[in-house]
Design a protein around this motif. Structure first.
Motif, PDB file in Angstrom:
ATOM      1  N   LYS A  30      -2.760  13.026 -16.713  1.00  0.00           N
ATOM      2  CA  LYS A  30      -2.891  13.225 -18.156  1.00  0.00           C
ATOM      3  C   LYS A  30      -3.331  11.942 -18.840  1.00  0.00           C
ATOM      4  CE  LYS A  30       0.407  16.920 -19.008  1.00  0.00           C
ATOM      5  NZ  LYS A  30       1.663  17.266 -19.693  1.00  0.00           N
ATOM      6  N   ALA A  31      -2.745  10.831 -18.454  1.00  0.00           N
ATOM      7  CA  ALA A  31      -3.091   9.557 -19.072  1.00  0.00           C
ATOM      8  C   ALA A  31      -4.540   9.182 -18.770  1.00  0.00           C
ATOM      9  CB  ALA A  31      -2.146   8.467 -18.584  1.00  0.00           C
ATOM     10  N   ARG A  32      -4.979   9.403 -17.548  1.00  0.00           N
ATOM     11  CA  ARG A  32      -6.354   9.056 -17.187  1.00  0.00           C
ATOM     12  C   ARG A  32      -7.359   9.962 -17.903  1.00  0.00           C
ATOM     13  NH1 ARG A  32      -4.578   8.241 -11.060  1.00  0.00           N
ATOM     14  NH2 ARG A  32      -4.044   6.032 -11.174  1.00  0.00           N
ATOM     15  N   SER A  33      -7.029  11.237 -18.066  1.00  0.00           N
ATOM     16  CA  SER A  33      -7.959  12.119 -18.773  1.00  0.00           C
ATOM     17  C   SER A  33      -8.012  11.768 -20.261  1.00  0.00           C
ATOM     18  CB  SER A  33      -7.581  13.586 -18.587  1.00  0.00           C
ATOM     19  OG  SER A  33      -6.387  13.886 -19.261  1.00  0.00           O
ATOM     20  N   LEU A  46      -7.597   8.765 -21.483  1.00  0.00           N
ATOM     21  CA  LEU A  46      -8.401   7.547 -21.576  1.00  0.00           C
ATOM     22  C   LEU A  46      -9.880   7.853 -21.410  1.00  0.00           C
ATOM     23  CD1 LEU A  46      -6.278   4.948 -19.586  1.00  0.00           C
ATOM     24  CD2 LEU A  46      -6.798   4.929 -22.011  1.00  0.00           C
ATOM     25  N   GLY A  47     -10.185   8.827 -20.574  1.00  0.00           N
ATOM     26  CA  GLY A  47     -11.572   9.199 -20.372  1.00  0.00           C
ATOM     27  C   GLY A  47     -12.178   9.846 -21.605  1.00  0.00           C
ATOM     28  N   LYS A  48     -11.361  10.536 -22.382  1.00  0.00           N
ATOM     29  CA  LYS A  48     -11.849  11.202 -23.583  1.00  0.00           C
ATOM     30  C   LYS A  48     -11.926  10.262 -24.773  1.00  0.00           C
ATOM     31  CE  LYS A  48      -9.883  15.664 -22.317  1.00  0.00           C
ATOM     32  NZ  LYS A  48      -8.848  16.636 -22.668  1.00  0.00           N
ATOM     33  N   SER A  49     -11.218   9.164 -24.709  1.00  0.00           N
ATOM     34  CA  SER A  49     -11.166   8.274 -25.867  1.00  0.00           C
ATOM     35  C   SER A  49     -12.498   7.556 -26.057  1.00  0.00           C
ATOM     36  CB  SER A  49     -10.044   7.256 -25.709  1.00  0.00           C
ATOM     37  OG  SER A  49     -10.352   6.334 -24.695  1.00  0.00           O
ATOM     38  N   ASP A  50     -12.849   7.369 -27.295  1.00  0.00           N
ATOM     39  CA  ASP A  50     -14.077   6.667 -27.652  1.00  0.00           C
ATOM     40  C   ASP A  50     -13.707   5.623 -28.695  1.00  0.00           C
ATOM     41  OD1 ASP A  50     -16.609   5.813 -28.205  1.00  0.00           O
ATOM     42  OD2 ASP A  50     -17.243   7.660 -29.205  1.00  0.00           O
ATOM     43  N   PRO A  51     -13.747   4.350 -28.356  1.00  0.00           N
ATOM     44  CA  PRO A  51     -13.321   3.326 -29.310  1.00  0.00           C
ATOM     45  C   PRO A  51     -14.217   3.246 -30.543  1.00  0.00           C
ATOM     46  CG  PRO A  51     -14.227   2.306 -27.340  1.00  0.00           C
ATOM     47  CD  PRO A  51     -14.153   3.779 -27.084  1.00  0.00           C
ATOM     48  N   ALA A  65       0.831  -1.206   0.000  1.00  0.00           N
ATOM     49  CA  ALA A  65       0.000   0.000   0.000  1.00  0.00           C
ATOM     50  C   ALA A  65       0.865   1.255   0.000  1.00  0.00           C
ATOM     51  CB  ALA A  65      -0.928  -0.007   1.209  1.00  0.00           C
ATOM     52  N   PHE A  66       1.914   1.258   0.789  1.00  0.00           N
ATOM     53  CA  PHE A  66       2.816   2.403   0.832  1.00  0.00           C
ATOM     54  C   PHE A  66       3.509   2.593  -0.517  1.00  0.00           C
ATOM     55  CE2 PHE A  66       7.004   4.304   1.601  1.00  0.00           C
ATOM     56  CZ  PHE A  66       6.607   5.485   2.198  1.00  0.00           C
ATOM     57  N   GLY A  67       3.950   1.511  -1.120  1.00  0.00           N
ATOM     58  CA  GLY A  67       4.592   1.588  -2.439  1.00  0.00           C
ATOM     59  C   GLY A  67       3.644   2.119  -3.497  1.00  0.00           C
ATOM     60  N   TRP A  68       2.402   1.647  -3.475  1.00  0.00           N
ATOM     61  CA  TRP A  68       1.396   2.124  -4.426  1.00  0.00           C
ATOM     62  C   TRP A  68       1.168   3.628  -4.266  1.00  0.00           C
ATOM     63  CZ3 TRP A  68      -1.036   0.096  -8.534  1.00  0.00           C
ATOM     64  CH2 TRP A  68      -2.101   0.787  -9.035  1.00  0.00           C
ATOM     65  N   MET A  69       1.037   4.072  -3.046  1.00  0.00           N
ATOM     66  CA  MET A  69       0.814   5.496  -2.808  1.00  0.00           C
ATOM     67  C   MET A  69       2.027   6.330  -3.216  1.00  0.00           C
ATOM     68  SD  MET A  69      -2.261   5.674  -1.956  1.00  0.00           S
ATOM     69  CE  MET A  69      -2.309   7.405  -1.584  1.00  0.00           C
ATOM     70  N   ALA A  70       3.231   5.811  -2.985  1.00  0.00           N
ATOM     71  CA  ALA A  70       4.437   6.539  -3.387  1.00  0.00           C
ATOM     72  C   ALA A  70       4.499   6.692  -4.906  1.00  0.00           C
ATOM     73  CB  ALA A  70       5.679   5.811  -2.876  1.00  0.00           C
ATOM     74  N   ILE A  71       4.137   5.639  -5.631  1.00  0.00           N
ATOM     75  CA  ILE A  71       4.140   5.705  -7.100  1.00  0.00           C
ATOM     76  C   ILE A  71       3.063   6.679  -7.581  1.00  0.00           C
ATOM     77  CG2 ILE A  71       3.598   4.365  -9.176  1.00  0.00           C
ATOM     78  CD1 ILE A  71       5.055   2.009  -7.818  1.00  0.00           C
ATOM     79  N   GLU A  72       1.879   6.614  -6.987  1.00  0.00           N
ATOM     80  CA  GLU A  72       0.804   7.542  -7.361  1.00  0.00           C
ATOM     81  C   GLU A  72       1.233   8.992  -7.131  1.00  0.00           C
ATOM     82  OE1 GLU A  72      -2.499   7.326  -8.441  1.00  0.00           O
ATOM     83  OE2 GLU A  72      -2.275   5.198  -8.889  1.00  0.00           O
ATOM     84  N   LEU A  73       1.889   9.253  -6.029  1.00  0.00           N
ATOM     85  CA  LEU A  73       2.323  10.612  -5.717  1.00  0.00           C
ATOM     86  C   LEU A  73       3.452  11.061  -6.641  1.00  0.00           C
ATOM     87  CD1 LEU A  73       1.985  13.006  -3.799  1.00  0.00           C
ATOM     88  CD2 LEU A  73       3.687  11.955  -2.324  1.00  0.00           C
ATOM     89  N   ALA A  74       4.400  10.178  -6.921  1.00  0.00           N
ATOM     90  CA  ALA A  74       5.553  10.552  -7.750  1.00  0.00           C
ATOM     91  C   ALA A  74       5.152  10.807  -9.200  1.00  0.00           C
ATOM     92  CB  ALA A  74       6.610   9.455  -7.679  1.00  0.00           C
ATOM     93  N   PHE A  75       4.223  10.025  -9.724  1.00  0.00           N
ATOM     94  CA  PHE A  75       3.845  10.139 -11.129  1.00  0.00           C
ATOM     95  C   PHE A  75       2.476  10.784 -11.315  1.00  0.00           C
ATOM     96  CE2 PHE A  75       6.799   6.496 -11.100  1.00  0.00           C
ATOM     97  CZ  PHE A  75       7.741   7.005 -11.979  1.00  0.00           C
ATOM     98  N   LYS A  76       2.035  11.571 -10.346  1.00  0.00           N
ATOM     99  CA  LYS A  76       0.696  12.155 -10.385  1.00  0.00           C
ATOM    100  C   LYS A  76       0.426  12.968 -11.653  1.00  0.00           C
ATOM    101  CE  LYS A  76      -2.576  14.795  -7.606  1.00  0.00           C
ATOM    102  NZ  LYS A  76      -3.694  14.068  -8.089  1.00  0.00           N
ATOM    103  N   PRO A  77       1.302  13.870 -12.082  1.00  0.00           N
ATOM    104  CA  PRO A  77       0.992  14.639 -13.298  1.00  0.00           C
ATOM    105  C   PRO A  77       0.842  13.748 -14.528  1.00  0.00           C
ATOM    106  CG  PRO A  77       2.799  15.659 -12.117  1.00  0.00           C
ATOM    107  CD  PRO A  77       2.537  14.348 -11.458  1.00  0.00           C
ATOM    108  N   PHE A  78       1.726  12.801 -14.678  1.00  0.00           N
ATOM    109  CA  PHE A  78       1.657  11.900 -15.832  1.00  0.00           C
ATOM    110  C   PHE A  78       0.398  11.043 -15.778  1.00  0.00           C
ATOM    111  CE2 PHE A  78       2.512   7.662 -17.571  1.00  0.00           C
ATOM    112  CZ  PHE A  78       2.658   8.003 -18.904  1.00  0.00           C
TER     113      PHE A  78
END
Length: 66
Positions: free
Chosen positions: A37-40, A42-47, A21-34
């Motif tokens: 952007k990736a999640r937005s 994916l949210g905009k994509s329409d297959p 859990a700590f490792g997951w949170m550290a990765i989420e915090l370190a790569f938050k900007p990237f």
């Protein structure tokens, strides 16, 4: 003796889950900007949407045949 083994394995399991859990949170915090952007993106994509259809719709119509 069996009670101690059971307690030790439970502690080990809890430590491993805590570390994950700590490792997951550290990765989420370190790569938050990237990740944001990736999640937005994916949210905009329409297959079902084809960008080539937009290019054809925006193109001027062909000249009339004489």
């Amino acid at each position: 003796m069996a009670k101690r083994v059971e307690t030790d394995s439970l502690k080990t399991t809890m430590v491993v889950f805590g570390a994950l859990a700590f490792g997951w949170m550290a990765i989420e915090l370190a790569f938050k900007p990237f990740l944001d952007k990736a999640r937005s993106a994916l949210g905009k994509s329409d297959p079902d949407h084809d960008n080539d259809d937009d290019a054809v719709a925006d193109a001027p119509p062909p000249p009339p045949l004489a």
